[in-house]
Write a protein that holds these residues in place. Structure first.
Motif, PDB file in Angstrom:
ATOM      1  N   GLY A 212     -58.575 -29.396  -1.479  1.00  0.00           N
ATOM      2  CA  GLY A 212     -58.441 -29.732  -0.060  1.00  0.00           C
ATOM      3  C   GLY A 212     -58.798 -28.577   0.861  1.00  0.00           C
ATOM      4  O   GLY A 212     -59.207 -28.794   2.007  1.00  0.00           O
ATOM      5  N   ILE A 213     -58.643 -27.344   0.380  1.00  0.00           N
ATOM      6  CA  ILE A 213     -59.065 -26.176   1.159  1.00  0.00           C
ATOM      7  C   ILE A 213     -60.566 -26.245   1.416  1.00  0.00           C
ATOM      8  O   ILE A 213     -61.051 -26.023   2.530  1.00  0.00           O
ATOM      9  CB  ILE A 213     -58.746 -24.867   0.388  1.00  0.00           C
ATOM     10  CG1 ILE A 213     -57.238 -24.685   0.226  1.00  0.00           C
ATOM     11  CG2 ILE A 213     -59.380 -23.666   1.073  1.00  0.00           C
ATOM     12  CD1 ILE A 213     -56.527 -24.138   1.421  1.00  0.00           C
ATOM     13  N   ALA A 231     -49.568 -12.517  -0.392  1.00  0.00           N
ATOM     14  CA  ALA A 231     -49.176 -13.467  -1.440  1.00  0.00           C
ATOM     15  C   ALA A 231     -50.293 -13.633  -2.454  1.00  0.00           C
ATOM     16  O   ALA A 231     -51.455 -13.783  -2.079  1.00  0.00           O
ATOM     17  CB  ALA A 231     -48.839 -14.823  -0.828  1.00  0.00           C
ATOM     18  N   PRO A 232     -49.972 -13.627  -3.729  1.00  0.00           N
ATOM     19  CA  PRO A 232     -50.972 -13.967  -4.743  1.00  0.00           C
ATOM     20  C   PRO A 232     -51.499 -15.380  -4.505  1.00  0.00           C
ATOM     21  O   PRO A 232     -50.773 -16.254  -4.016  1.00  0.00           O
ATOM     22  CB  PRO A 232     -50.194 -13.891  -6.061  1.00  0.00           C
ATOM     23  CG  PRO A 232     -48.973 -13.087  -5.760  1.00  0.00           C
ATOM     24  CD  PRO A 232     -48.655 -13.320  -4.320  1.00  0.00           C
ATOM     25  N   VAL A 233     -52.767 -15.603  -4.863  1.00  0.00           N
ATOM     26  CA  VAL A 233     -53.390 -16.918  -4.700  1.00  0.00           C
ATOM     27  C   VAL A 233     -53.876 -17.410  -6.058  1.00  0.00           C
ATOM     28  O   VAL A 233     -54.712 -16.777  -6.701  1.00  0.00           O
ATOM     29  CB  VAL A 233     -54.579 -16.872  -3.717  1.00  0.00           C
ATOM     30  CG1 VAL A 233     -55.245 -18.247  -3.615  1.00  0.00           C
ATOM     31  CG2 VAL A 233     -54.125 -16.394  -2.341  1.00  0.00           C
ATOM     32  N   ALA A 234     -53.328 -18.541  -6.493  1.00  0.00           N
ATOM     33  CA  ALA A 234     -53.795 -19.231  -7.707  1.00  0.00           C
ATOM     34  C   ALA A 234     -54.453 -20.524  -7.271  1.00  0.00           C
ATOM     35  O   ALA A 234     -54.048 -21.132  -6.277  1.00  0.00           O
ATOM     36  CB  ALA A 234     -52.628 -19.519  -8.642  1.00  0.00           C
ATOM     37  N   THR A 235     -55.479 -20.954  -7.991  1.00  0.00           N
ATOM     38  CA  THR A 235     -56.165 -22.178  -7.608  1.00  0.00           C
ATOM     39  C   THR A 235     -56.111 -23.213  -8.724  1.00  0.00           C
ATOM     40  O   THR A 235     -55.990 -22.886  -9.903  1.00  0.00           O
ATOM     41  CB  THR A 235     -57.651 -21.922  -7.283  1.00  0.00           C
ATOM     42  OG1 THR A 235     -58.324 -21.489  -8.459  1.00  0.00           O
ATOM     43  CG2 THR A 235     -57.811 -20.897  -6.182  1.00  0.00           C
ATOM     44  N   ILE A 240     -61.228 -23.717  -7.052  1.00  0.00           N
ATOM     45  CA  ILE A 240     -61.990 -22.505  -7.366  1.00  0.00           C
ATOM     46  C   ILE A 240     -63.130 -22.346  -6.365  1.00  0.00           C
ATOM     47  O   ILE A 240     -63.862 -23.291  -6.078  1.00  0.00           O
ATOM     48  CB  ILE A 240     -62.531 -22.558  -8.814  1.00  0.00           C
ATOM     49  CG1 ILE A 240     -61.369 -22.392  -9.808  1.00  0.00           C
ATOM     50  CG2 ILE A 240     -63.575 -21.487  -9.051  1.00  0.00           C
ATOM     51  CD1 ILE A 240     -61.763 -22.561 -11.256  1.00  0.00           C
ATOM     52  N   GLY A 241     -63.258 -21.143  -5.832  1.00  0.00           N
ATOM     53  CA  GLY A 241     -64.244 -20.863  -4.796  1.00  0.00           C
ATOM     54  C   GLY A 241     -63.642 -20.854  -3.405  1.00  0.00           C
ATOM     55  O   GLY A 241     -64.251 -20.348  -2.461  1.00  0.00           O
ATOM     56  N   LYS A 394     -67.087 -15.432 -11.769  1.00  0.00           N
ATOM     57  CA  LYS A 394     -66.460 -15.018 -10.517  1.00  0.00           C
ATOM     58  C   LYS A 394     -67.084 -15.797  -9.352  1.00  0.00           C
ATOM     59  O   LYS A 394     -68.145 -15.454  -8.850  1.00  0.00           O
ATOM     60  CB  LYS A 394     -66.628 -13.514 -10.306  1.00  0.00           C
ATOM     61  CG  LYS A 394     -65.628 -12.692 -11.097  1.00  0.00           C
ATOM     62  CD  LYS A 394     -65.560 -11.276 -10.574  1.00  0.00           C
ATOM     63  CE  LYS A 394     -64.450 -10.429 -11.167  1.00  0.00           C
ATOM     64  NZ  LYS A 394     -63.716 -10.943 -12.269  1.00  0.00           N
ATOM     65  N   PHE A 395     -66.397 -16.846  -8.948  1.00  0.00           N
ATOM     66  CA  PHE A 395     -66.853 -17.641  -7.808  1.00  0.00           C
ATOM     67  C   PHE A 395     -66.397 -16.964  -6.515  1.00  0.00           C
ATOM     68  O   PHE A 395     -65.204 -16.719  -6.324  1.00  0.00           O
ATOM     69  CB  PHE A 395     -66.296 -19.062  -7.894  1.00  0.00           C
ATOM     70  CG  PHE A 395     -66.882 -19.865  -9.015  1.00  0.00           C
ATOM     71  CD1 PHE A 395     -68.040 -20.588  -8.840  1.00  0.00           C
ATOM     72  CD2 PHE A 395     -66.271 -19.882 -10.277  1.00  0.00           C
ATOM     73  CE1 PHE A 395     -68.594 -21.326  -9.887  1.00  0.00           C
ATOM     74  CE2 PHE A 395     -66.815 -20.610 -11.320  1.00  0.00           C
ATOM     75  CZ  PHE A 395     -67.976 -21.330 -11.122  1.00  0.00           C
TER      76      PHE A 395
END
Length: 554
Positions: A212-213, A231-235, A240-241, A394-395
């Protein structure tokens, strides 16, 4: 002016800004194709080898550009061949308009030749669908279809047009596309302040970012929030991207094949900020697995709130608008102790597998990272190679990973890569495939060659259905039922037969030169990259297990 239905269709597509459609002709759409012939200087039609390829190409076009992808097929089997591609787009919220022909209106419902109820068939896998029974309603129906495909949570819309409607006459005047406004109705100050309170009180926040991002164009707003609260960011796979792959706060994918850092941080977090994501079963199986954390959720689709995991607070609305309005209410925070934990978990290395292989996926992706610097569009098929891509490449930007996340459609990637390449000819477009997935829709090499779309296909060839074999190894005591392929297909010769270039890589020393030649090629390239059938994707979490129970070696 007075136009027939086919001319109304094509002119309305032009009004909607459509420049490419993907399709395959047949009896019920002959009037449409006759009009396309007359408009070929204004609207490009790409003839695929199979209707499923047309749907995947339209999907890839949409993912890469953010615009609505369009595909067309005739009635009966032509329409049903679109179904998998429509379902793929539906599960991943991709804007698409699928146009199908049908038998003439007097023959509807009579089991006529090449008649199916495609509206009934696709009802569960479209945002909306239409059958046009009056040519006077055709233009407005098409305009509504494009609006619905783009509005709110994007998705596919189907328009079924009986053949006689494409020949009948009606008045037509050009109209601008219906304007799509961001959904901000429920983004109230009270709701924003409530979310901000949760964030400001948190000592261990984790952002869980989904597709959705990307749909909302909210990557910059996400980065601003993450950096402000440290804050850490997990996807998710679909997310991804959305966040730069080399950012110090990025922890990688979360879930069944998520990184140790993402999975372990989720279990230690006191607040998970879920943005444009839906807590699918491949991410977290139960709230009990993240019981230490409060959950706040931001999503444009109210149906996703509390569907899989109950949220402590939420906002339904446009993700980008929400984040932009939330940011001033959020206090800056260094979260130094939490960031220390992030660094600790990111430093954990997976133990080396006791097996040694001549060629590995990791070596391939290290080389791709080095040569592309993240400046490529990567499509994938579905299986081990898909997970190796998500974990290792690495996106850096949104709309650079095209993959079937929700439906898991083998055979998706080649069509999607063609759609992306034709939309963005100056970009390197690489399809990462497995030998099983690639074989399903390899015929679309013909589409790529004919349309001068020099995509690069890299087949991680292990002679088996790798992901299923991995599950059979881990959970079925090594009973390899119908997963060993070894069909003897020579993919290099197959590429040559289609007019593409083919290479086989069996040693590390070959790879860089082959990739460099592929990047310069003016025709599609197939690289047969030979790997061991027992190479597995790690880390992994068993289905239904807590995401902290990470399998990292046999």
């Amino acid at each position: 002016m007075l136009l027939n239905g086919s001319e109304i269709l094509v002119n309305t597509l032009l009004d909607e800004g459509v420049d490419i459609i993907f399709g395959y002709p047949g009896g019920s759409v002959l009037n449409i194709y006759d009009t396309l012939y007359k408009y070929e200087d204004r609207l490009r039609h790409v003839l695929t080898c199979h209707e499923q390829g047309a749907a995947h190409a339209a999907d890839g076009y949409a993912r890469a550009t953010g615009k609505v992808g369009v595909c067309i097929a005739t009635s009966g089997p032509g329409a049903t061949n679109l179904v998998t591609g429509i379902a793929t787009a539906y599960m991943d919220s991709i804007p698409m308009v699928a146009i199908t022909g049908n038998v003439t209106t007097p023959l509807l419902g009579r089991d006529s030749f090449q008649e199916v109820d495609i509206v009934g068939i696709t009802m569960p896998i479209t945002k909306h669908n239409f059958i046009v029974r009056d040519v006077k309603e055709l233009q407005d129906t098409i305009r509504k279809a494009f609006y619905i495909a783009k509005e709110g949570r994007p998705g596919p819309v189907l328009i079924d047009i009986p053949k006689d409607i494409t020949a009948k006459m009606a008045e037509f005047e050009h109209k601008e596309a219906l304007k799509v406004e961001a959904n901000t109705k429920y983004i109230t100050e009270k709701a924003l302040e409530n979310l901000a309170t949760f964030i400001n009180e948190s000592k261990r926040p984790l952002i869980y970012a989904g597709g959705g991002i990307i749909s909302a164009g909210a990557s910059e707003a996400l980065k601003n929030l993450a950096e402000k609260i440290n804050a850490p960011v997990a996807t998710s796979l679909m997310g991804i991207g959305s966040f730069p792959g080399d950012h110090e706060l990025y922890t990688g994918m979360i879930g069944m094949h998520g990184t140790k850092a993402s999975n372990l941080l989720a279990t230690k977090s006191d607040l998970i900020i879920a943005i444009g994501s839906r807590f699918s079963d491949r991410v977290v199986s139960s709230k009990n697995h993240i019981k230490n954390a409060k959950i706040i959720q931001i999503d444009v689709d109210a149906a996703e709130i509390n569907k899989n995991i109950k949220a402590d607070a939420y906002i339904v609305g446009d993700v980008n608008s929400t984040l932009e309005r939330l940011l001033p209410l959020v206090k800056e925070n260094k979260n130094e102790e939490w960031i220390g934990k992030l660094k600790e978990f990111k430093a954990l290395k997976a133990p080396k597998n006791h097996e040694t292989y001549d060629l590995t996926p990791e070596f391939l992706f290290n080389k791709l990272n080095e040569l592309t610097q993240g400046d490529a569009i990567i499509s994938t098929e579905v299986g081990q190679h898909q997970m190796w891509t998500a974990i290792n490449y690495k996106f850096m930007k949104p709309r650079t990973l095209l993959t079937s996340g929700g439906l898991g459609t083998m055979g998706y990637g080649l069509g999607a890569s063609i759609g992306a390449k034709l939309a963005m000819p100056d970009k390197k477009v690489i399809n990462i495939a497995g030998d099983g997935s690639f074989s399903m829709n390899a015929i679309e090499l013909g589409t790529a060659v004919f349309n001068q779309a020099p995509v690069i296909v890299i087949i991680l060839n292990n002679g088996c259905l790798g992901m299923v074999r991995q599950w059979q190894t881990l959970f079925y005591e090594g009973r390899f039922s119908n997963t060993t392929l070894n069909r003897g297909t020579d993919f290099v010769k197959l590429a040559d037969a289609y007019g593409a270039k083919g290479f086989r890589v069996t040693e590390e020393e070959q790879l860089e030169d082959v990739l460099k030649e592929a990047f310069e090629s003016k025709v599609p390239v197939v690289i047969d990259y030979m790997i061991n059938k027992d190479k597995k994707v790690f880390p992994m979490v068993a289905p239904g297990a807590p995401i902290s129970e990470i399998i990292s070696e046999e």
